[in-house]
Scaffold this motif. Structure first.
Motif, PDB file in Angstrom:
ATOM      1  N   ALA A 199       0.830  -1.207   0.000  1.00 27.20           N
ATOM      2  CA  ALA A 199       0.000   0.000   0.000  1.00 27.20           C
ATOM      3  C   ALA A 199       0.864   1.256   0.000  1.00 27.20           C
ATOM      4  CB  ALA A 199      -0.925  -0.014   1.214  1.00 27.20           C
ATOM      5  N   HIS A 200       1.947   1.250   0.775  1.00 29.27           N
ATOM      6  CA  HIS A 200       2.822   2.419   0.822  1.00 29.27           C
ATOM      7  C   HIS A 200       3.477   2.674  -0.537  1.00 29.27           C
ATOM      8  CE1 HIS A 200       5.834   5.309   2.035  1.00 29.27           C
ATOM      9  NE2 HIS A 200       6.794   4.487   1.635  1.00 29.27           N
TER      10      HIS A 200
ATOM     11  N   LEU B  26       0.917   4.007  -2.930  1.00 25.77           N
ATOM     12  CA  LEU B  26       0.614   5.398  -2.612  1.00 25.77           C
ATOM     13  C   LEU B  26       1.764   6.308  -3.019  1.00 25.77           C
ATOM     14  CD1 LEU B  26      -1.278   7.454  -1.272  1.00 25.77           C
ATOM     15  CD2 LEU B  26      -0.204   6.911   0.920  1.00 25.77           C
TER      16      LEU B  26
ATOM     17  N   PHE C 253       1.066   9.300  -5.520  1.00 28.87           N
ATOM     18  CA  PHE C 253       1.267  10.644  -4.984  1.00 28.87           C
ATOM     19  C   PHE C 253       2.364  11.381  -5.766  1.00 28.87           C
ATOM     20  CE2 PHE C 253       3.171  13.630  -1.912  1.00 28.87           C
ATOM     21  CZ  PHE C 253       2.042  14.357  -1.562  1.00 28.87           C
TER      22      PHE C 253
ATOM     23  N   LEU D 123       4.119  11.156   3.286  1.00 29.22           N
ATOM     24  CA  LEU D 123       4.333   9.717   3.088  1.00 29.22           C
ATOM     25  C   LEU D 123       5.259   9.139   4.146  1.00 29.22           C
ATOM     26  CD1 LEU D 123       4.700   9.527  -0.813  1.00 29.22           C
ATOM     27  CD2 LEU D 123       2.638   9.335   0.586  1.00 29.22           C
TER      28      LEU D 123
ATOM     29  N   LEU E 148       2.974   5.826   7.078  1.00 27.77           N
ATOM     30  CA  LEU E 148       2.936   4.387   6.808  1.00 27.77           C
ATOM     31  C   LEU E 148       4.279   3.713   7.073  1.00 27.77           C
ATOM     32  CD1 LEU E 148       0.610   3.662   3.735  1.00 27.77           C
ATOM     33  CD2 LEU E 148       0.347   2.962   6.110  1.00 27.77           C
TER      34      LEU E 148
ATOM     35  N   LEU F 228      -6.598   1.512   6.514  1.00 22.44           N
ATOM     36  CA  LEU F 228      -5.550   1.590   5.493  1.00 22.44           C
ATOM     37  C   LEU F 228      -6.054   2.229   4.199  1.00 22.44           C
ATOM     38  CD1 LEU F 228      -2.682   1.047   4.606  1.00 22.44           C
ATOM     39  CD2 LEU F 228      -3.362  -1.305   4.026  1.00 22.44           C
ATOM     40  N   PRO F 229      -7.134   1.727   3.583  1.00 21.48           N
ATOM     41  CA  PRO F 229      -7.603   2.407   2.371  1.00 21.48           C
ATOM     42  C   PRO F 229      -8.085   3.829   2.638  1.00 21.48           C
ATOM     43  CG  PRO F 229      -9.161   0.706   3.061  1.00 21.48           C
ATOM     44  CD  PRO F 229      -7.926   0.523   3.880  1.00 21.48           C
TER      45      PRO F 229
ATOM     46  N   CYS G 279      -4.954   6.043   2.765  1.00 19.95           N
ATOM     47  CA  CYS G 279      -4.349   6.239   1.439  1.00 19.95           C
ATOM     48  C   CYS G 279      -5.171   7.207   0.600  1.00 19.95           C
ATOM     49  CB  CYS G 279      -4.209   4.889   0.729  1.00 19.95           C
ATOM     50  SG  CYS G 279      -3.010   3.759   1.487  1.00 19.95           S
TER      51      CYS G 279
ATOM     52  N   ILE H 242      -4.643  10.829   1.833  1.00 18.06           N
ATOM     53  CA  ILE H 242      -3.409  11.482   1.368  1.00 18.06           C
ATOM     54  C   ILE H 242      -3.582  11.992  -0.053  1.00 18.06           C
ATOM     55  CG2 ILE H 242      -0.986  11.088   0.799  1.00 18.06           C
ATOM     56  CD1 ILE H 242      -1.551  11.298   3.790  1.00 18.06           C
ATOM     57  N   PHE H 243      -4.209  11.180  -0.906  1.00 17.31           N
ATOM     58  CA  PHE H 243      -4.443  11.595  -2.285  1.00 17.31           C
ATOM     59  C   PHE H 243      -5.362  12.815  -2.338  1.00 17.31           C
ATOM     60  CE2 PHE H 243      -7.063  11.339  -6.145  1.00 17.31           C
ATOM     61  CZ  PHE H 243      -6.076  11.373  -7.122  1.00 17.31           C
TER      62      PHE H 243
END
Length: 406
Positions: A97-98, A101, A105, A151, A154, A328-329, A332, A335-336
């Motif tokens: 996931a990181h 992302l 990003f 970032l 995470l 988690l989702p 993410c 952040i977006f």
């Protein structure tokens, strides 16, 4: 929504969730989104404006609480090897996931900088080195040694969860684990230890210091087996002296925050050692004042909100509970959306746009939580159907085997 509220608790035979942790983690994720949008006037109402701690400290403490609750139960039921394997599997999910992302990003910020012909975004997000040395930057990102702005949470979570793997058996000896954790925190603070960062020396969130908050949450969440059954959840006992101390700590924190925001002239009048102390309350190494602040807040909230509070299952709380259960989702996506919110407010920061950005952001986070809950309910329903239908079990066996292998 009513079905999702009923489904917030796990199915029969599974350990009951603490909806307090889910609800407040959902609020923390919402605050993280708000705080990551520069120029957002709603940011003046988040936790960081009234306490020395903010949503990040709350998120880490609650993450530790959830980890202690879940993986501690797995440890007791199946032993360390199985619990460690479950933790490592979760770590793999967090890592993927990181990286995903990071790629999204970086593309988002890079495209915006090119379209608007401005390198300010790259500089502020610490992505300028990616344009200069893209291959090396990508390698360092894979090693978690390159962490652009936004970032860095995470990677902190990943390392903390990795620390929990060898520490799992120590959940059964809480004083030993807490003693080792506090000793490590003191050593890190005294000697300035940190993990290396490719760009500027050390991680912005130093896991070697933040582990003390995470393991505190783990110990509060772990519920050990006693006499063949699960005992009561551990808690710091209710005591008037502790309540008074917690309130005093939060009030002092509020005074320090107000001095930092509005009282620069007051700092000049203070004795030099005290002024230096108040201006060096760092977040990187989790300054003791920040640690005390979040623990005092958790103590008060933990005793003010009982585990079985009815409002936790209400329609009002349900969106935040669902966000917390699918953190988690939700993180993410947050952040977006934070960078999109920034672009929108840079075009127009008047009240209509402020309201639109914040409502759209919250609606998007809630939608992610609802979709995740809906999918989990469908998955749980299919599993229950398969368990009572031998023919279905036989038909679905290859797919189940494939899923287990993955």
């Amino acid at each position: 929504m009513r079905q999702l509220i009923r489904g917030m608790q796990p199915g029969a035979g599974k350990m009951a969730r603490d909806l307090r942790a889910d609800a407040f983690r959902g609020i923390a994720l919402w605050f993280i989104l708000i705080d990551h949008i520069p120029g957002n006037r709603l940011g003046g109402l988040t936790l960081r404006n009234v306490a020395l701690s903010d949503a990040t400290e709350a998120f880490v403490l609650l993450a530790g609480y959830a980890a202690g609750l879940a993986y501690g139960a797995t440890l007791d039921r199946h032993g360390w090897a199985f619990a460690a394997a479950a933790l490592l599997r979760r770590l793999g999910t967090l890592y993927v996931a990181h990286i995903f992302l990071f790629v999204v990003f970086t593309a988002q910020v890079g495209y915006s900088a090119a379209a608007l012909e401005s390198s300010a975004y790259l500089d502020e997000m610490h992505l300028d080195v990616f344009g200069e040395q893209p291959y090396l930057a990508l390698l360092q990102a894979l090693l978690l040694r390159f962490q652009p702005a936004f970032l860095d949470i995470l990677p902190l979570y990943i390392v903390l969860m990795l620390m929990l793997v060898p520490a799992l058996p120590l959940l059964r000896w809480p004083w030993l684990l807490m003693g080792l954790s506090v000793a490590g925190y003191v050593v890190v603070r005294l000697f300035g230890l940190n993990l290396p960062n490719w760009v500027d020396g050390g991680w912005f969130f130093n896991p070697l210091a933040w582990q003390v908050l995470f393991f505190t949450g783990c110990l509060l969440g772990y519920t050990p087996w006693r006499e063949g059954r699960r005992g009561p959840a551990p808690a710091v006992p209710f005591h008037p002296a502790l309540i008074g101390a917690a309130i005093l700590a939060l009030l002092l924190g509020l005074v320090i925050v107000l001095i930092g925001d509005y009282g620069e002239q007051w700092l000049a009048e203070l004795p030099q050692p005290l002024a230096e102390l108040l201006t060096t309350i760092d977040k990187t190494g989790l300054h003791p004042f920040r640690l005390i602040s979040v623990l005092a807040l958790a103590y008060l909230v933990g005793h003010a909100v009982p585990r079985d509070a009815n409002w936790l299952r209400s329609r009002l709380a349900a969106p935040f509970v669902l966000m917390g259960q699918h953190g988690l989702p939700v993180f993410c996506v947050g952040i977006f959306l934070a960078f999109l919110g920034r672009l929108a407010l840079e075009m127009d920061d008047r009240w209509p746009m402020q309201v639109a950005v914040n409502l759209a952001g919250l609606a998007a986070l809630i939608s992610i939580g609802i979709i995740g809950a809906w999918y989990r309910l469908r998955e749980r329903g299919e599993s229950a159907h398969s368990a009572t239908n031998p023919a279905a079990v036989g038909l679905r066996a290859p797919a189940a085997s494939s899923t287990t292998a993955r």
